[in-house]
Design a protein around this motif. Structure first.
Motif, PDB file in Angstrom:
ATOM      1  N   ASN A  24       3.122  -0.146   3.089  1.00 53.51           N
ATOM      2  CA  ASN A  24       1.774   0.781   3.032  1.00 53.51           C
ATOM      3  C   ASN A  24       2.117   0.133   1.088  1.00 53.51           C
ATOM      4  O   ASN A  24       2.705   1.333   0.620  1.00 53.51           O
ATOM      5  CB  ASN A  24       2.294   2.073   3.088  1.00 53.51           C
ATOM      6  CG  ASN A  24       1.309   3.212   3.300  1.00 53.51           C
ATOM      7  OD1 ASN A  24       0.160   3.031   1.855  1.00 53.51           O
ATOM      8  ND2 ASN A  24       0.781   3.926   3.549  1.00 53.51           N
ATOM      9  N   ARG A  26       1.118   2.431  -0.687  1.00 54.19           N
ATOM     10  CA  ARG A  26       1.129   4.104  -1.687  1.00 54.19           C
ATOM     11  C   ARG A  26       2.796   4.158  -1.958  1.00 54.19           C
ATOM     12  O   ARG A  26       3.993   4.228  -2.971  1.00 54.19           O
ATOM     13  CB  ARG A  26       1.155   5.078  -0.816  1.00 54.19           C
ATOM     14  CG  ARG A  26      -0.059   5.285  -0.897  1.00 54.19           C
ATOM     15  CD  ARG A  26      -1.241   5.396  -2.603  1.00 54.19           C
ATOM     16  NE  ARG A  26      -2.457   6.085  -1.917  1.00 54.19           N
ATOM     17  CZ  ARG A  26      -2.805   6.059  -2.149  1.00 54.19           C
ATOM     18  NH1 ARG A  26      -3.238   6.083  -4.096  1.00 54.19           N
ATOM     19  NH2 ARG A  26      -4.583   6.433  -2.812  1.00 54.19           N
ATOM     20  N   LEU A  27       3.731   3.592  -0.953  1.00 52.65           N
ATOM     21  CA  LEU A  27       4.990   3.390  -0.801  1.00 52.65           C
ATOM     22  C   LEU A  27       5.513   2.343  -1.473  1.00 52.65           C
ATOM     23  O   LEU A  27       6.513   2.759  -2.787  1.00 52.65           O
ATOM     24  CB  LEU A  27       5.306   2.456   0.647  1.00 52.65           C
ATOM     25  CG  LEU A  27       6.707   2.526   0.403  1.00 52.65           C
ATOM     26  CD1 LEU A  27       7.731   3.853   0.441  1.00 52.65           C
ATOM     27  CD2 LEU A  27       7.374   1.866   1.872  1.00 52.65           C
ATOM     28  N   TRP A  31       7.356   5.003  -4.746  1.00 54.82           N
ATOM     29  CA  TRP A  31       8.548   5.020  -4.579  1.00 54.82           C
ATOM     30  C   TRP A  31       9.619   4.740  -5.600  1.00 54.82           C
ATOM     31  O   TRP A  31       9.406   3.613  -6.108  1.00 54.82           O
ATOM     32  CB  TRP A  31       9.085   4.350  -3.164  1.00 54.82           C
ATOM     33  CG  TRP A  31      10.460   4.300  -2.673  1.00 54.82           C
ATOM     34  CD1 TRP A  31      11.769   3.587  -3.337  1.00 54.82           C
ATOM     35  CD2 TRP A  31      11.128   5.390  -1.776  1.00 54.82           C
ATOM     36  NE1 TRP A  31      12.738   4.050  -2.688  1.00 54.82           N
ATOM     37  CE2 TRP A  31      12.395   5.553  -1.161  1.00 54.82           C
ATOM     38  CE3 TRP A  31       9.964   6.585  -1.028  1.00 54.82           C
ATOM     39  CZ2 TRP A  31      12.475   6.453  -0.563  1.00 54.82           C
ATOM     40  CZ3 TRP A  31      10.905   7.547   0.070  1.00 54.82           C
ATOM     41  CH2 TRP A  31      12.028   7.030  -0.066  1.00 54.82           C
ATOM     42  N   VAL A  42      13.042   8.318   7.733  1.00 56.89           N
ATOM     43  CA  VAL A  42      11.613   7.708   7.583  1.00 56.89           C
ATOM     44  C   VAL A  42      11.167   8.874   9.268  1.00 56.89           C
ATOM     45  O   VAL A  42      11.667   7.598  10.386  1.00 56.89           O
ATOM     46  CB  VAL A  42      10.916   6.762   7.274  1.00 56.89           C
ATOM     47  CG1 VAL A  42       9.326   6.200   8.534  1.00 56.89           C
ATOM     48  CG2 VAL A  42      12.065   5.936   6.848  1.00 56.89           C
ATOM     49  N   CYS A  45       8.616   7.081  12.466  1.00 52.96           N
ATOM     50  CA  CYS A  45       8.269   6.196  11.991  1.00 52.96           C
ATOM     51  C   CYS A  45       7.788   4.521  12.779  1.00 52.96           C
ATOM     52  O   CYS A  45       6.796   4.163  11.920  1.00 52.96           O
ATOM     53  CB  CYS A  45       9.613   5.397  11.796  1.00 52.96           C
ATOM     54  SG  CYS A  45      11.178   4.288  13.163  1.00 52.96           S
ATOM     55  N   ASP A  50       6.658  -0.443   6.273  1.00 52.05           N
ATOM     56  CA  ASP A  50       7.926   0.063   6.128  1.00 52.05           C
ATOM     57  C   ASP A  50       8.950   0.198   6.052  1.00 52.05           C
ATOM     58  O   ASP A  50      10.020   0.273   4.825  1.00 52.05           O
ATOM     59  CB  ASP A  50       6.714   1.551   5.426  1.00 52.05           C
ATOM     60  CG  ASP A  50       5.531   1.256   5.725  1.00 52.05           C
ATOM     61  OD1 ASP A  50       4.816   0.079   5.008  1.00 52.05           O
ATOM     62  OD2 ASP A  50       4.643   2.852   5.567  1.00 52.05           O
ATOM     63  N   LEU A  54      11.721  -0.637   2.344  1.00 52.83           N
ATOM     64  CA  LEU A  54      12.963   0.003   2.663  1.00 52.83           C
ATOM     65  C   LEU A  54      14.698  -0.336   2.256  1.00 52.83           C
ATOM     66  O   LEU A  54      15.470  -0.674   1.644  1.00 52.83           O
ATOM     67  CB  LEU A  54      12.586   1.823   3.318  1.00 52.83           C
ATOM     68  CG  LEU A  54      11.193   2.551   2.613  1.00 52.83           C
ATOM     69  CD1 LEU A  54      10.926   3.280   3.427  1.00 52.83           C
ATOM     70  CD2 LEU A  54      11.730   2.822   0.933  1.00 52.83           C
ATOM     71  N   TYR A 119      10.692   9.883   3.580  1.00 55.45           N
ATOM     72  CA  TYR A 119       9.924   9.252   3.408  1.00 55.45           C
ATOM     73  C   TYR A 119       8.163   9.351   4.921  1.00 55.45           C
ATOM     74  O   TYR A 119       9.050   9.131   5.980  1.00 55.45           O
ATOM     75  CB  TYR A 119       9.039   7.907   3.389  1.00 55.45           C
ATOM     76  CG  TYR A 119       8.388   6.595   3.516  1.00 55.45           C
ATOM     77  CD1 TYR A 119       7.445   7.074   2.353  1.00 55.45           C
ATOM     78  CD2 TYR A 119       8.208   5.862   4.464  1.00 55.45           C
ATOM     79  CE1 TYR A 119       6.300   6.128   2.969  1.00 55.45           C
ATOM     80  CE2 TYR A 119       6.736   5.316   4.082  1.00 55.45           C
ATOM     81  CZ  TYR A 119       6.049   5.219   3.902  1.00 55.45           C
ATOM     82  OH  TYR A 119       4.602   4.801   3.771  1.00 55.45           O
ATOM     83  N   ARG A 121       4.354   9.130   5.517  1.00 53.85           N
ATOM     84  CA  ARG A 121       3.866   8.260   5.528  1.00 53.85           C
ATOM     85  C   ARG A 121       2.841   8.876   6.135  1.00 53.85           C
ATOM     86  O   ARG A 121       1.124   9.581   6.886  1.00 53.85           O
ATOM     87  CB  ARG A 121       3.010   6.978   6.126  1.00 53.85           C
ATOM     88  CG  ARG A 121       2.051   6.642   5.683  1.00 53.85           C
ATOM     89  CD  ARG A 121       1.592   5.212   5.990  1.00 53.85           C
ATOM     90  NE  ARG A 121       1.760   4.393   7.074  1.00 53.85           N
ATOM     91  CZ  ARG A 121       0.604   4.900   7.637  1.00 53.85           C
ATOM     92  NH1 ARG A 121      -0.920   5.350   7.796  1.00 53.85           N
ATOM     93  NH2 ARG A 121       0.687   4.649   9.222  1.00 53.85           N
ATOM     94  N   LEU A 150       8.934  11.433  -0.271  1.00 53.49           N
ATOM     95  CA  LEU A 150       7.615  10.995  -0.499  1.00 53.49           C
ATOM     96  C   LEU A 150       6.398  10.698   0.492  1.00 53.49           C
ATOM     97  O   LEU A 150       6.803  10.458   1.802  1.00 53.49           O
ATOM     98  CB  LEU A 150       7.427   9.400  -0.914  1.00 53.49           C
ATOM     99  CG  LEU A 150       5.761   8.725  -0.766  1.00 53.49           C
ATOM    100  CD1 LEU A 150       5.292   9.110  -1.756  1.00 53.49           C
ATOM    101  CD2 LEU A 150       5.979   7.386  -1.085  1.00 53.49           C
ATOM    102  N   HIS A 209       5.266  14.440  -4.520  1.00 53.35           N
ATOM    103  CA  HIS A 209       6.866  14.196  -4.563  1.00 53.35           C
ATOM    104  C   HIS A 209       7.743  15.411  -4.383  1.00 53.35           C
ATOM    105  O   HIS A 209       7.310  15.814  -5.108  1.00 53.35           O
ATOM    106  CB  HIS A 209       6.794  13.026  -5.699  1.00 53.35           C
ATOM    107  CG  HIS A 209       6.782  11.676  -5.966  1.00 53.35           C
ATOM    108  ND1 HIS A 209       6.652  11.576  -6.812  1.00 53.35           N
ATOM    109  CD2 HIS A 209       6.540  11.064  -4.921  1.00 53.35           C
ATOM    110  CE1 HIS A 209       6.645   9.733  -6.860  1.00 53.35           C
ATOM    111  NE2 HIS A 209       6.868  10.135  -5.384  1.00 53.35           N
TER     112      HIS A 209
END
Length: 216
Positions: A24, A26-27, A31, A42, A45, A50, A54, A119, A121, A150, A209
């Motif tokens: 992603n 955005r990550l 991040w 996560v 998931c 992602d 990570l 995280y 999403r 996030l 955030h």
């Protein structure tokens, strides 16, 4: 009614439009640089890439996923070696060569605590309104007192009783606390034709955030 069986059926029938190929953006963009070996949670998931991203940053990553099929696909698609142990109602899949675990089972049965970061999403927006408070409380209970979070959320003018669910800003602030801040938002109808074709006039993706005081 959105139940565990609903999501298991979505995986079994391949109706997983929520799954994103690749990491992603955005990550990658939002991040921060957390200390190496920070424990990252996560929730829900799926088989997201992602998780790999990570883990490759040097974090101790724990993904939690209900669907056995999603777990099998994640492990197979990424050609991962792993060890599995049963802990109560949960299966713990520990990946060899990466700081990554996949917990297979109901997220609300997962009770570990002390995570440095989270995280999210597509977890909160998968929760119907009747379970949304419980989801946020359960997630916050898994985290340290001053975590990094996030969160990617959605507001839209589509069907209110099917996922992804629209979650308004007031709910996010009221449930996650005043330390959560919206850092960017975008009406995807204006940038991606698929949302207009699906009947949306408004489909806002927002990124939030929670930043620990030490990182502020």
């Amino acid at each position: 009614m959105i139940t565990n069986d609903f999501w298991l059926d979505r995986w079994q029938t391949g109706r997983i439009g929520f799954h994103q190929e690749g990491v992603n953006p955005r990550l990658i963009e939002f991040w921060p640089q957390l200390p190496k070996n920070s424990r990252v949670l996560v929730p829900l998931c799926g088989k997201s890439h992602d998780l790999i991203w990570l883990a490759e940053q040097g974090y101790q990553v724990t993904g939690v996923e209900l669907s056995p099929l999603a777990v099998v696909q994640f492990l197979g698609d990424n050609d991962l070696s792993y060890e599995t142990e049963q802990q109560g109602e949960l299966k713990i899949h520990t990946i060899m060569g990466l700081p990554l675990r996949i917990i297979e089972g109901d997220y609300f049965h997962f009770q570990e605590q002390g995570f440095d970061a989270c995280y999210d999403r597509a977890a909160m927006i998968a929760m119907p309104e009747s379970k949304r408070d419980l989801y946020v409380d359960h997630t916050k209970a898994r985290l340290k007192a001053d975590p990094f979070v996030l969160l990617v959320a959605l507001q839209h003018d589509g069907t209110p009783d099917t996922p992804p669910f629209a979650v308004n800003d007031d709910f996010i602030v009221n449930r996650w606390g005043n330390n959560i801040k919206k850092i960017v938002s975008e009406n995807l109808v204006e940038t991606n034709l698929q949302y207009k074709e699906r009947g949306y006039d408004f489909f806002e993706e927002s990124v939030w955030h929670i930043t620990p005081p030490s990182a502020s």
